[in-house]
Design a protein around this motif. Structure first.
Motif, PDB file in Angstrom:
ATOM      1  N   TYR A 113       0.842  -1.207   0.000  1.00  0.00           N
ATOM      2  CA  TYR A 113       0.000   0.000   0.000  1.00  0.00           C
ATOM      3  C   TYR A 113       0.881   1.263   0.000  1.00  0.00           C
ATOM      4  O   TYR A 113       0.697   2.168  -0.806  1.00  0.00           O
ATOM      5  CB  TYR A 113      -0.879   0.080   1.255  1.00  0.00           C
ATOM      6  CG  TYR A 113      -1.923  -0.996   1.470  1.00  0.00           C
ATOM      7  CD1 TYR A 113      -2.334  -1.855   0.458  1.00  0.00           C
ATOM      8  CD2 TYR A 113      -2.537  -1.121   2.722  1.00  0.00           C
ATOM      9  CE1 TYR A 113      -3.317  -2.816   0.694  1.00  0.00           C
ATOM     10  CE2 TYR A 113      -3.527  -2.067   2.963  1.00  0.00           C
ATOM     11  CZ  TYR A 113      -3.901  -2.922   1.953  1.00  0.00           C
ATOM     12  OH  TYR A 113      -4.876  -3.860   2.192  1.00  0.00           O
ATOM     13  N   PHE A 114       1.840   1.307   0.959  1.00  0.00           N
ATOM     14  CA  PHE A 114       2.655   2.519   1.101  1.00  0.00           C
ATOM     15  C   PHE A 114       3.449   2.787  -0.181  1.00  0.00           C
ATOM     16  O   PHE A 114       3.561   3.936  -0.617  1.00  0.00           O
ATOM     17  CB  PHE A 114       3.591   2.412   2.321  1.00  0.00           C
ATOM     18  CG  PHE A 114       2.882   2.718   3.616  1.00  0.00           C
ATOM     19  CD1 PHE A 114       2.417   4.009   3.893  1.00  0.00           C
ATOM     20  CD2 PHE A 114       2.657   1.729   4.573  1.00  0.00           C
ATOM     21  CE1 PHE A 114       1.743   4.293   5.087  1.00  0.00           C
ATOM     22  CE2 PHE A 114       1.982   1.995   5.765  1.00  0.00           C
ATOM     23  CZ  PHE A 114       1.530   3.285   6.023  1.00  0.00           C
ATOM     24  N   ASN A 115       3.999   1.732  -0.782  1.00  0.00           N
ATOM     25  CA  ASN A 115       4.761   1.929  -2.023  1.00  0.00           C
ATOM     26  C   ASN A 115       3.901   2.491  -3.139  1.00  0.00           C
ATOM     27  O   ASN A 115       4.324   3.370  -3.881  1.00  0.00           O
ATOM     28  CB  ASN A 115       5.343   0.583  -2.510  1.00  0.00           C
ATOM     29  CG  ASN A 115       6.643   0.315  -1.810  1.00  0.00           C
ATOM     30  OD1 ASN A 115       7.294   1.247  -1.348  1.00  0.00           O
ATOM     31  ND2 ASN A 115       7.011  -0.951  -1.716  1.00  0.00           N
ATOM     32  N   LEU A 116       2.675   1.963  -3.257  1.00  0.00           N
ATOM     33  CA  LEU A 116       1.793   2.434  -4.332  1.00  0.00           C
ATOM     34  C   LEU A 116       1.435   3.906  -4.129  1.00  0.00           C
ATOM     35  O   LEU A 116       1.408   4.689  -5.075  1.00  0.00           O
ATOM     36  CB  LEU A 116       0.508   1.592  -4.376  1.00  0.00           C
ATOM     37  CG  LEU A 116       0.642   0.215  -5.014  1.00  0.00           C
ATOM     38  CD1 LEU A 116      -0.633  -0.595  -4.826  1.00  0.00           C
ATOM     39  CD2 LEU A 116       0.951   0.352  -6.512  1.00  0.00           C
ATOM     40  N   ILE A 117       1.187   4.256  -2.870  1.00  0.00           N
ATOM     41  CA  ILE A 117       0.796   5.639  -2.604  1.00  0.00           C
ATOM     42  C   ILE A 117       1.979   6.575  -2.863  1.00  0.00           C
ATOM     43  O   ILE A 117       1.843   7.651  -3.452  1.00  0.00           O
ATOM     44  CB  ILE A 117       0.246   5.771  -1.172  1.00  0.00           C
ATOM     45  CG1 ILE A 117      -1.110   5.074  -1.124  1.00  0.00           C
ATOM     46  CG2 ILE A 117       0.128   7.223  -0.750  1.00  0.00           C
ATOM     47  CD1 ILE A 117      -1.684   4.923   0.245  1.00  0.00           C
ATOM     48  N   LYS A 118       3.159   6.115  -2.438  1.00  0.00           N
ATOM     49  CA  LYS A 118       4.375   6.920  -2.658  1.00  0.00           C
ATOM     50  C   LYS A 118       4.587   7.116  -4.161  1.00  0.00           C
ATOM     51  O   LYS A 118       4.849   8.235  -4.626  1.00  0.00           O
ATOM     52  CB  LYS A 118       5.566   6.160  -2.049  1.00  0.00           C
ATOM     53  CG  LYS A 118       6.814   6.973  -1.942  1.00  0.00           C
ATOM     54  CD  LYS A 118       7.796   6.270  -1.005  1.00  0.00           C
ATOM     55  CE  LYS A 118       9.207   6.580  -1.445  1.00  0.00           C
ATOM     56  NZ  LYS A 118       9.958   5.459  -1.913  1.00  0.00           N
ATOM     57  N   ARG A 119       4.424   6.034  -4.913  1.00  0.00           N
ATOM     58  CA  ARG A 119       4.652   6.118  -6.358  1.00  0.00           C
ATOM     59  C   ARG A 119       3.671   7.112  -6.989  1.00  0.00           C
ATOM     60  O   ARG A 119       4.042   7.924  -7.828  1.00  0.00           O
ATOM     61  CB  ARG A 119       4.446   4.732  -6.979  1.00  0.00           C
ATOM     62  CG  ARG A 119       5.093   4.579  -8.328  1.00  0.00           C
ATOM     63  CD  ARG A 119       5.163   3.125  -8.705  1.00  0.00           C
ATOM     64  NE  ARG A 119       3.880   2.639  -9.215  1.00  0.00           N
ATOM     65  CZ  ARG A 119       3.597   1.357  -9.398  1.00  0.00           C
ATOM     66  NH1 ARG A 119       4.483   0.423  -9.094  1.00  0.00           N
ATOM     67  NH2 ARG A 119       2.429   0.981  -9.883  1.00  0.00           N
ATOM     68  N   ARG A 120       2.423   7.071  -6.534  1.00  0.00           N
ATOM     69  CA  ARG A 120       1.417   7.968  -7.112  1.00  0.00           C
ATOM     70  C   ARG A 120       1.756   9.425  -6.796  1.00  0.00           C
ATOM     71  O   ARG A 120       1.641  10.314  -7.642  1.00  0.00           O
ATOM     72  CB  ARG A 120       0.039   7.607  -6.552  1.00  0.00           C
ATOM     73  CG  ARG A 120      -1.067   8.474  -7.079  1.00  0.00           C
ATOM     74  CD  ARG A 120      -2.424   7.883  -6.768  1.00  0.00           C
ATOM     75  NE  ARG A 120      -3.499   8.735  -7.238  1.00  0.00           N
ATOM     76  CZ  ARG A 120      -4.135   9.600  -6.459  1.00  0.00           C
ATOM     77  NH1 ARG A 120      -3.810   9.727  -5.191  1.00  0.00           N
ATOM     78  NH2 ARG A 120      -5.105  10.341  -6.967  1.00  0.00           N
ATOM     79  N   THR A 121       2.209   9.649  -5.520  1.00  0.00           N
ATOM     80  CA  THR A 121       2.560  11.023  -5.134  1.00  0.00           C
ATOM     81  C   THR A 121       3.735  11.512  -5.976  1.00  0.00           C
ATOM     82  O   THR A 121       3.730  12.633  -6.481  1.00  0.00           O
ATOM     83  CB  THR A 121       2.962  11.065  -3.635  1.00  0.00           C
ATOM     84  OG1 THR A 121       1.998  10.305  -2.919  1.00  0.00           O
ATOM     85  CG2 THR A 121       3.016  12.464  -3.097  1.00  0.00           C
ATOM     86  N   GLU A 122       4.734  10.654  -6.160  1.00  0.00           N
ATOM     87  CA  GLU A 122       5.907  11.063  -6.948  1.00  0.00           C
ATOM     88  C   GLU A 122       5.537  11.328  -8.405  1.00  0.00           C
ATOM     89  O   GLU A 122       5.969  12.315  -8.994  1.00  0.00           O
ATOM     90  CB  GLU A 122       6.987   9.978  -6.873  1.00  0.00           C
ATOM     91  CG  GLU A 122       7.692   9.983  -5.524  1.00  0.00           C
ATOM     92  CD  GLU A 122       8.557   8.736  -5.297  1.00  0.00           C
ATOM     93  OE1 GLU A 122       9.170   8.659  -4.238  1.00  0.00           O
ATOM     94  OE2 GLU A 122       8.595   7.866  -6.193  1.00  0.00           O
ATOM     95  N   ASP A 123       4.666  10.437  -8.949  1.00  0.00           N
ATOM     96  CA  ASP A 123       4.216  10.656 -10.336  1.00  0.00           C
ATOM     97  C   ASP A 123       3.495  11.993 -10.452  1.00  0.00           C
ATOM     98  O   ASP A 123       3.699  12.740 -11.395  1.00  0.00           O
ATOM     99  CB  ASP A 123       3.246   9.541 -10.766  1.00  0.00           C
ATOM    100  CG  ASP A 123       3.995   8.247 -11.052  1.00  0.00           C
ATOM    101  OD1 ASP A 123       5.240   8.277 -11.055  1.00  0.00           O
ATOM    102  OD2 ASP A 123       3.331   7.210 -11.244  1.00  0.00           O
ATOM    103  N   GLY A 124       2.657  12.267  -9.434  1.00  0.00           N
ATOM    104  CA  GLY A 124       1.892  13.515  -9.428  1.00  0.00           C
ATOM    105  C   GLY A 124       2.825  14.717  -9.417  1.00  0.00           C
ATOM    106  O   GLY A 124       2.644  15.697 -10.146  1.00  0.00           O
ATOM    107  N   LEU A 125       3.880  14.629  -8.578  1.00  0.00           N
ATOM    108  CA  LEU A 125       4.835  15.744  -8.465  1.00  0.00           C
ATOM    109  C   LEU A 125       5.561  15.961  -9.795  1.00  0.00           C
ATOM    110  O   LEU A 125       5.676  17.083 -10.285  1.00  0.00           O
ATOM    111  CB  LEU A 125       5.879  15.420  -7.381  1.00  0.00           C
ATOM    112  CG  LEU A 125       5.471  15.761  -5.955  1.00  0.00           C
ATOM    113  CD1 LEU A 125       6.543  15.297  -4.975  1.00  0.00           C
ATOM    114  CD2 LEU A 125       5.271  17.278  -5.839  1.00  0.00           C
TER     115      LEU A 125
END
Ligand code: ADP
Ligand code: GLC
Length: 489
Positions: A471-483
């Motif tokens: 879960y944490f990895n997916l959320i981190k990846r989404r935040t980084e993609d968003g940035l």
């Protein structure tokens, strides 16, 4: 982190099998890793009877043409969203079948509606609450990620396969009625040999796919276990993970179990004899010293219960007794009853589904037999270990990695916990039953197996951490993609 878990069953509110045990116990373990789970499930009448105080959060004017409302409840330590759609869920029978045991003819609509509601919640329909991630389970909620992607909702989705044998396959003409456009009828989404497959849609659109043991994760990549979806799974292999199920150590604890006449632990195993005596009475079997081999299971081909009907003589002829408790395939039930008829007082076959009886059987039996042809994880063998029953299992899926075979090396290293057989056929099972009977005759070795089994800890702790890490990895990846997106990188 807020997770929306979407499921068609949840222990202790509504259960037909291991899926409910998992969706009911994983949230508590995840809470220790900082994950707050809210579970969406249908407001079946039996669920509404059990949840106590509720409040209506919102209404849907049109979920696939039906009116529905979303109800909030807290029960048994779980935070719940109940989809109340009378046209689809207020009826007699179980979650999937009517009172006569036939599939509800509109299951395609019922579980599409559940998934649609989940997608809308993920997309922000519920005022004041939106999850960070969605976790779907099996075909009944697999369409959630298809709807989300169609709505333009890019929240991460984890899909867990509990059993690839059930795929939610329906005719193509249902597509319009479940509110999905023609373009999803393609090989890289829902299309499946000319039909639509809800599970395939989920496999194609979820970010991470998990299944309930590492061995099953490997097995489903082969045509033997892939049930027609091995091609898709091979394409998505980089997103596939295997995480073994845990069990709820509070619900399945022989020391506190309210359904046992006598509670016990590894230091007081003798007390199990008293449960055994109650159990034998309850099933109308002779009270003698032979070992009791039991099966608490769906009576299906998957579970290999037809093989047990054929191999049962091995136990019965050699002084053991057998209890089978379950329901399912009429032919398998007939085969089991035919064997039982030849051994009055020694073998009982009871058709039913009842939690207290399942506990009593574990509390009073010597061995639990699980000769599955395939087994994604299996929970019964884990309950058996905890209750000092020795599992006799086929070497497949989760069974192969949760039970250590009592071969000489494992016995002398004092790590063996049960008996495994392979190849998975009647002869293999017969040999394993024979080995178990021989070991039972050696009281010290049998006690050693029981103790070693009772020491193993299949709690959720480690597995929940693995889900939380995903879960944490997916959320981190989404935040980084968003940035990256926002700075135009
Ligand atoms: P599956 O989900 O494939 O049926 P599992 O071993 O994962 O297999 O889980 C089965 C669950 O259903 C266990 O909790 C088991 O105790 C329960 N169960 C199976 N048969 C019965 C029955 N006849 N009565 C009560 N509980 C049952
Ligand atoms: C399925 C599988 C079983 C697994 C359960 C929970 O019903 O058949 O092996 O333990 O789901 O994940």
């Amino acid at each position: 982190m807020k997770v929306l878990s979407v499921t068609s069953e949840l222990f202790p509110l509504v259960k037909t099998g291991g899926l409910a045990d998992v969706t009911g116990s994983l949230p508590k373990a995840l809470a220790l890793s900082g994950v707050e789970t809210t579970t969406l499930l249908p407001a079946y009448p039996s669920v509404m009877e059990k949840v106590g105080q509720t409040s209506i959060l919102m209404s849907f004017d049109d979920i696939l043409g039906e009116r529905a409302s979303l109800i909030h409840a807290r029960a048994h330590g779980l935070d719940l969203l109940l989809l109340d759609c009378p046209a689809l869920f207020h009826r007699a029978g179980g979650p999937y079948v009517d009172a006569d045991g036939r599939d509800h003819s509109d299951n395609w609509k019922r579980f599409a509606a559940l998934s649609r509601a989940a997608a809308e919640i993920a997309h922000g329909a519920l005022p004041g609450w939106q999850p960070d991630l969605v976790h779907t389970h099996d075909w009944q909620s697999a369409l959630t990620s298809v709807y989300m992607r169609e709505m333009g909702c890019d929240l991460p989705v984890v899909l867990t396969i509990h059993n690839l044998a059930f795929q939610g396959q329906f005719e193509r003409d249902k597509l319009a009625s479940i509110g999905l456009p023609e373009h999803v009828f393609s090989t890289d989404c829902l299309e499946y040999f000319g039909d639509i497959s809800y599970l395939k849609g989920g496999l194609q659109t979820a970010d991470i796919i998990t299944t309930v043991s590492p061995t099953y994760a490997r097995e489903i990549l082969t045509s033997r276990f892939g049930m027609g979806l091995d091609g898709v799974l091979n394409e998505r292999v980089m997103a596939l993970r295997g995480i073994v199920n845990g069990i709820d150590l509070d619900v399945w604890n022989p020391m506190t179990d309210p359904y046992l006449p006598r509670n016990y632990d590894a230091t007081s195993l003798k007390r199990k004899r008293e449960n055994r005596s109650v159990l034998l009475d309850r099933f109308g079997l002779d009270q003698d010293n032979g070992p009791v081999f039991s099966a608490v299971t769906r009576l299906t081909w998957q579970k290999g219960m037809d093989m047990f009907a054929e191999a049962a003589d091995e136990v019965l002829y050699n002084g053991g007794k057998i209890i089978v408790f379950g329901q399912g395939d009429g032919e398998i039930e007939h085969a089991l009853r035919t064997t039982a008829a030849r051994y009055p007082g020694r073998m009982a076959v009871h058709v039913g589904y009842d939690e207290p009886t399942a506990h009593l059987i574990h509390g009073g039996s010597d061995a639990i037999v699980q000769p599955s042809r395939f087994e994604p994880c299996g929970l019964t063998q884990l309950y058996a270990l905890r209750y000092g029953c020795v599992p006799v299992v086929s070497r497949t899926g989760g069974l192969s990695e949760t039970i250590i075979d009592a071969n000489d090396a494992a016995m002398s290293a004092r790590v063996a916990t049960g008996f495994q057989f392979h190849p998975v056929n009647t002869e293999g099972l017969r040999l394993a039953l024979r080995r178990a009977l021989d070991t039972y005759a050696d009281t010290r070795n049998w006690a050693r197996l029981q103790n070693q089994g009772m020491k193993t800890r299949f709690s959720w702790e480690r597995s929940a951490e693995k889900y939380a890490a995903i879960y944490f990895n997916l959320i981190k990846r989404r935040t980084e993609d968003g940035l990256r997106h926002s700075i135009g990188a």
